[in-house]
Design an enzyme around this catalytic site. Structure first.
Site, PDB file in Angstrom:
ATOM      1  N   TYR A  67       3.934   4.078  -1.089  1.00 39.66           N
ATOM      2  CA  TYR A  67       4.376   4.991  -2.442  1.00 39.66           C
ATOM      3  C   TYR A  67       5.059   3.949  -3.425  1.00 39.66           C
ATOM      4  O   TYR A  67       4.495   3.982  -4.686  1.00 39.66           O
ATOM      5  CB  TYR A  67       5.333   5.860  -1.891  1.00 39.66           C
ATOM      6  CG  TYR A  67       5.463   6.966  -3.047  1.00 39.66           C
ATOM      7  CD1 TYR A  67       4.926   7.508  -3.753  1.00 39.66           C
ATOM      8  CD2 TYR A  67       7.014   7.004  -3.477  1.00 39.66           C
ATOM      9  CE1 TYR A  67       5.041   8.611  -4.710  1.00 39.66           C
ATOM     10  CE2 TYR A  67       7.406   7.714  -4.326  1.00 39.66           C
ATOM     11  CZ  TYR A  67       6.446   8.717  -5.050  1.00 39.66           C
ATOM     12  OH  TYR A  67       6.874   9.481  -6.089  1.00 39.66           O
ATOM     13  N   GLY A  94       5.486   0.512  -2.869  1.00 38.72           N
ATOM     14  CA  GLY A  94       4.999  -0.621  -2.846  1.00 38.72           C
ATOM     15  C   GLY A  94       3.551  -0.784  -3.836  1.00 38.72           C
ATOM     16  O   GLY A  94       3.533  -1.987  -4.585  1.00 38.72           O
ATOM     17  N   THR A 138       0.875  -1.039   0.069  1.00 41.98           N
ATOM     18  CA  THR A 138       0.045  -0.103  -0.094  1.00 41.98           C
ATOM     19  C   THR A 138       0.962   1.176  -0.074  1.00 41.98           C
ATOM     20  O   THR A 138       0.417   2.409  -0.058  1.00 41.98           O
ATOM     21  CB  THR A 138      -0.855  -0.020   1.242  1.00 41.98           C
ATOM     22  OG1 THR A 138       0.127  -0.165   2.350  1.00 41.98           O
ATOM     23  CG2 THR A 138      -2.116  -1.007   1.041  1.00 41.98           C
ATOM     24  N   LYS A 196      -6.729   3.363   1.952  1.00 42.08           N
ATOM     25  CA  LYS A 196      -5.895   2.041   1.867  1.00 42.08           C
ATOM     26  C   LYS A 196      -6.615   0.774   1.563  1.00 42.08           C
ATOM     27  O   LYS A 196      -6.388  -0.165   0.810  1.00 42.08           O
ATOM     28  CB  LYS A 196      -5.291   1.708   2.911  1.00 42.08           C
ATOM     29  CG  LYS A 196      -4.061   2.749   3.299  1.00 42.08           C
ATOM     30  CD  LYS A 196      -2.710   2.323   4.103  1.00 42.08           C
ATOM     31  CE  LYS A 196      -1.643   3.423   3.804  1.00 42.08           C
ATOM     32  NZ  LYS A 196      -1.067   3.608   5.199  1.00 42.08           N
ATOM     33  N   HIS A 206      20.994  12.789   3.407  1.00 42.01           N
ATOM     34  CA  HIS A 206      20.998  12.157   2.117  1.00 42.01           C
ATOM     35  C   HIS A 206      21.209  13.074   1.023  1.00 42.01           C
ATOM     36  O   HIS A 206      21.826  12.559   0.110  1.00 42.01           O
ATOM     37  CB  HIS A 206      19.471  11.182   1.977  1.00 42.01           C
ATOM     38  CG  HIS A 206      19.386  10.299   2.982  1.00 42.01           C
ATOM     39  ND1 HIS A 206      18.164   9.566   3.234  1.00 42.01           N
ATOM     40  CD2 HIS A 206      20.194   9.703   3.763  1.00 42.01           C
ATOM     41  CE1 HIS A 206      18.195   8.735   4.241  1.00 42.01           C
ATOM     42  NE2 HIS A 206      19.490   8.704   4.670  1.00 42.01           N
ATOM     43  N   LYS A 215      19.436  -0.699   6.788  1.00 44.90           N
ATOM     44  CA  LYS A 215      19.408  -1.744   5.600  1.00 44.90           C
ATOM     45  C   LYS A 215      20.573  -2.669   5.537  1.00 44.90           C
ATOM     46  O   LYS A 215      20.232  -4.009   5.218  1.00 44.90           O
ATOM     47  CB  LYS A 215      19.432  -0.808   4.300  1.00 44.90           C
ATOM     48  CG  LYS A 215      17.902  -0.190   4.238  1.00 44.90           C
ATOM     49  CD  LYS A 215      18.031   0.727   2.952  1.00 44.90           C
ATOM     50  CE  LYS A 215      16.524   1.337   2.630  1.00 44.90           C
ATOM     51  NZ  LYS A 215      16.126   2.201   1.656  1.00 44.90           N
TER      52      LYS A 215
HETATM   53  P1  NDP Z   1       5.987   4.103   2.594  1.00 44.95           P
HETATM   54  O1  NDP Z   1       6.162   5.081   3.614  1.00 44.95           O
HETATM   55  O2  NDP Z   1       5.038   4.582   1.322  1.00 44.95           O
HETATM   56  O3  NDP Z   1       5.286   3.146   3.238  1.00 44.95           O
HETATM   57  C1  NDP Z   1       5.382   1.654   2.620  1.00 44.95           C
HETATM   58  C2  NDP Z   1       4.594   0.759   3.261  1.00 44.95           C
HETATM   59  O4  NDP Z   1       5.139   0.351   4.723  1.00 44.95           O
HETATM   60  C3  NDP Z   1       3.088   0.946   3.601  1.00 44.95           C
HETATM   61  O5  NDP Z   1       2.558  -0.107   2.653  1.00 44.95           O
HETATM   62  C4  NDP Z   1       2.950   0.731   4.955  1.00 44.95           C
HETATM   63  O6  NDP Z   1       1.532  -0.252   5.340  1.00 44.95           O
HETATM   64  C5  NDP Z   1       3.956  -0.167   5.630  1.00 44.95           C
HETATM   65  N1  NDP Z   1       4.236  -0.022   6.830  1.00 44.95           N
HETATM   66  C6  NDP Z   1       4.507   1.155   7.431  1.00 44.95           C
HETATM   67  N2  NDP Z   1       4.617   0.790   8.873  1.00 44.95           N
HETATM   68  C7  NDP Z   1       4.389  -0.424   9.224  1.00 44.95           C
HETATM   69  C8  NDP Z   1       4.276  -1.188  10.091  1.00 44.95           C
HETATM   70  N3  NDP Z   1       4.370  -0.609  11.308  1.00 44.95           N
HETATM   71  N4  NDP Z   1       4.014  -2.511   9.933  1.00 44.95           N
HETATM   72  C9  NDP Z   1       3.708  -3.215   8.636  1.00 44.95           C
HETATM   73  N5  NDP Z   1       3.774  -2.203   7.610  1.00 44.95           N
HETATM   74  C10 NDP Z   1       4.004  -1.034   8.014  1.00 44.95           C
HETATM   75  O7  NDP Z   1       7.401   3.668   1.851  1.00 44.95           O
HETATM   76  P2  NDP Z   1       8.168   3.962   0.596  1.00 44.95           P
HETATM   77  O8  NDP Z   1       7.573   3.545  -0.590  1.00 44.95           O
HETATM   78  O9  NDP Z   1       8.404   5.499   0.897  1.00 44.95           O
HETATM   79  O10 NDP Z   1       9.655   3.288   0.802  1.00 44.95           O
HETATM   80  C11 NDP Z   1       9.896   2.248   0.272  1.00 44.95           C
HETATM   81  C12 NDP Z   1      11.494   2.027   0.325  1.00 44.95           C
HETATM   82  O11 NDP Z   1      11.865   2.933  -0.853  1.00 44.95           O
HETATM   83  C13 NDP Z   1      12.158   2.263   1.488  1.00 44.95           C
HETATM   84  O12 NDP Z   1      12.978   1.185   1.648  1.00 44.95           O
HETATM   85  C14 NDP Z   1      12.778   3.554   1.342  1.00 44.95           C
HETATM   86  O13 NDP Z   1      13.949   3.731   1.988  1.00 44.95           O
HETATM   87  C15 NDP Z   1      12.827   3.691  -0.151  1.00 44.95           C
HETATM   88  N6  NDP Z   1      12.852   5.001  -0.803  1.00 44.95           N
HETATM   89  C16 NDP Z   1      13.804   5.383  -1.686  1.00 44.95           C
HETATM   90  C17 NDP Z   1      13.738   6.672  -1.923  1.00 44.95           C
HETATM   91  C18 NDP Z   1      14.652   7.246  -3.247  1.00 44.95           C
HETATM   92  O14 NDP Z   1      14.876   8.288  -3.518  1.00 44.95           O
HETATM   93  N7  NDP Z   1      15.738   6.449  -3.434  1.00 44.95           N
HETATM   94  C19 NDP Z   1      12.794   7.713  -1.681  1.00 44.95           C
HETATM   95  C20 NDP Z   1      11.855   7.235  -1.054  1.00 44.95           C
HETATM   96  C21 NDP Z   1      11.710   5.654  -0.589  1.00 44.95           C
HETATM   97  P3  NDP Z   1       0.251   0.257   5.448  1.00 44.95           P
HETATM   98  O15 NDP Z   1      -0.188   0.975   4.446  1.00 44.95           O
HETATM   99  O16 NDP Z   1      -0.489  -1.125   5.897  1.00 44.95           O
HETATM  100  O17 NDP Z   1       0.497   1.151   6.754  1.00 44.95           O
END
Ligand code: NDP
Length: 312
Positions: A14, A16, A12, A44, A270, A138
């Protein structure tokens, strides 16, 4: 070859949701973990239902219930995790250790892609506080994967286009100004920008590919390896106007951390490593790595030029 069945954890999010879309588009039987904790978050639930309509299976499970994770993992061949790792949203990278325990117990997983999708953390042992937490966490996850002998692919996706291009590479901005921009130093350090749906497509391509087994896949679209100044020039061309340019030095950027929230400080560090140090482009891909655009030339990636048009 039969396509692997895929479980997406964090579907769910960004990135994913794009992984779910790409997995379905590639014809994989796709499972999405749905966690009961989302309660009455109507957006969601609607998103999950839309996945179901497109053919995905929703599997109930939570990090708080080991058996629920084991049951979900047993249904598939490949697990992709995209739990959050951006402090301005939330940061839950270490939760994946529970998923790794479940993968170990299930014993059937042919490939695991942990939540990485950014700068290669293995190259960031020197990163500054507090931004290094992302890379350190990571690496903890990588160590657990490798100690458990779980077959893996790490995807190093460089800069998400939405965050970096949207703000002309300035932290805290995701819409490009038509008036002004602050350059990092001379603005000539090269970074790499990748559109998020493209990241998902490359990641999905890699899961059944023997060439990416136990490797880091770097996504380096040749036309998207650009300096901040070049990104600004593309934007200026689109809007037919030159922006007023000022510049921030390394010292000024680091001094600006003071007084900012923890999440903002992590983000600024970053940007510091990407835009001053050039941490995405200052190395050749070595033994343990492969490059996605070379592996999958059939993917017609979005160029920065095309991407910036959406903001005009
Ligand atoms: P999001 O903040 O959009 O969250 C992704 C998911 O995490 C959601 O589906 C959410 O589930 C789940 N989640 C959050 N908290 C919990 C919890 N406590 N238990 C279970 N699930 C949880 O993530 P991003 O898409 O932003 O990030 C994904 C990856 O991409 C990360 O590794 C990040 O570091 C990387 N990234 C890299 C970037 C770049 O510029 N290279 C920029 C942004 C991210 P639910 O909907 O159920 O809450």
């Amino acid at each position: 070859m039969e396509k692997s069945r895929v479980l997406i954890v964090g579907g769910t999010g960004y990135l994913g949701k794009r992984l779910v879309k790409a997995s379905l588009a590639e014809g994989h039987e796709t499972y999405v973990l749905h966690r009961p904790e989302i309660g009455v978050d109507i957006e969601k639930v609607q998103l999950l239902l839309s996945f179901k309509e497109q053919g995905a299976h929703l599997i109930s499970g939570t990090f708080n219930d080991h058996q629920s994770l084991v049951n979900a993992v047993k249904l598939v061949d490949v697990v992709i995790c995209a739990v959050s790792g951006v402090h301005i949203r939330s940061h839950h990278i270490l939760l994946q250790l529970k998923l790794i325990d479940a993968i170990k117990e299930a014993g059937n997983i042919k490939r695991f892609l942990p939540s990485e999708f950014g700068t290669d953390p293995a190259r960031m042992a020197h990163a500054l506080e507090p931004g290094r937490v992302t890379f350190d966490d990571k690496m903890v996850v990588r160590k657990a994967i490798e100690e458990a002998n779980i077959p893996f692919t790490y995807v190093s996706a460089n800069c998400f286009a939405g965050y970096f291009l949207g703000g002309l590479c300035q932290p805290g901005l995701i819409l490009p100004s038509k008036e002004s921009v602050v350059l990092y130093g001379d603005g000539n350090t090269k970074a790499i920008y990748v559109e998020e749906d493209d990241i998902a497509r490359y990641a999905i391509k890699s899961i059944d590919d023997p060439r990416t087994l136990n490797k880091t896949v770097y996504i380096r679209p040749p036309k998207n390896i650009l300096s901040q100044r070049e990104v600004v020039q593309i934007w200026e061309k689109h809007i037919g106007k030159e922006l007023n340019k000022s510049s921030i030095s390394e010292q000024q950027l680091l001094a600006s951390l003071e007084g900012q929230s923890y999440a903002e400080q992590v983000g600024l560090i970053h940007y510091y490593h990407v835009c001053f140090e050039g941490c995405l482009t200052n190395f050749e891909i070595g033994e343990g790595g492969v490059e996605a655009c070379q592996l999958y030339p059939e993917i017609n990636y979005t160029t920065v030029e095309q991407y910036m048009k959406r903001y005009v």
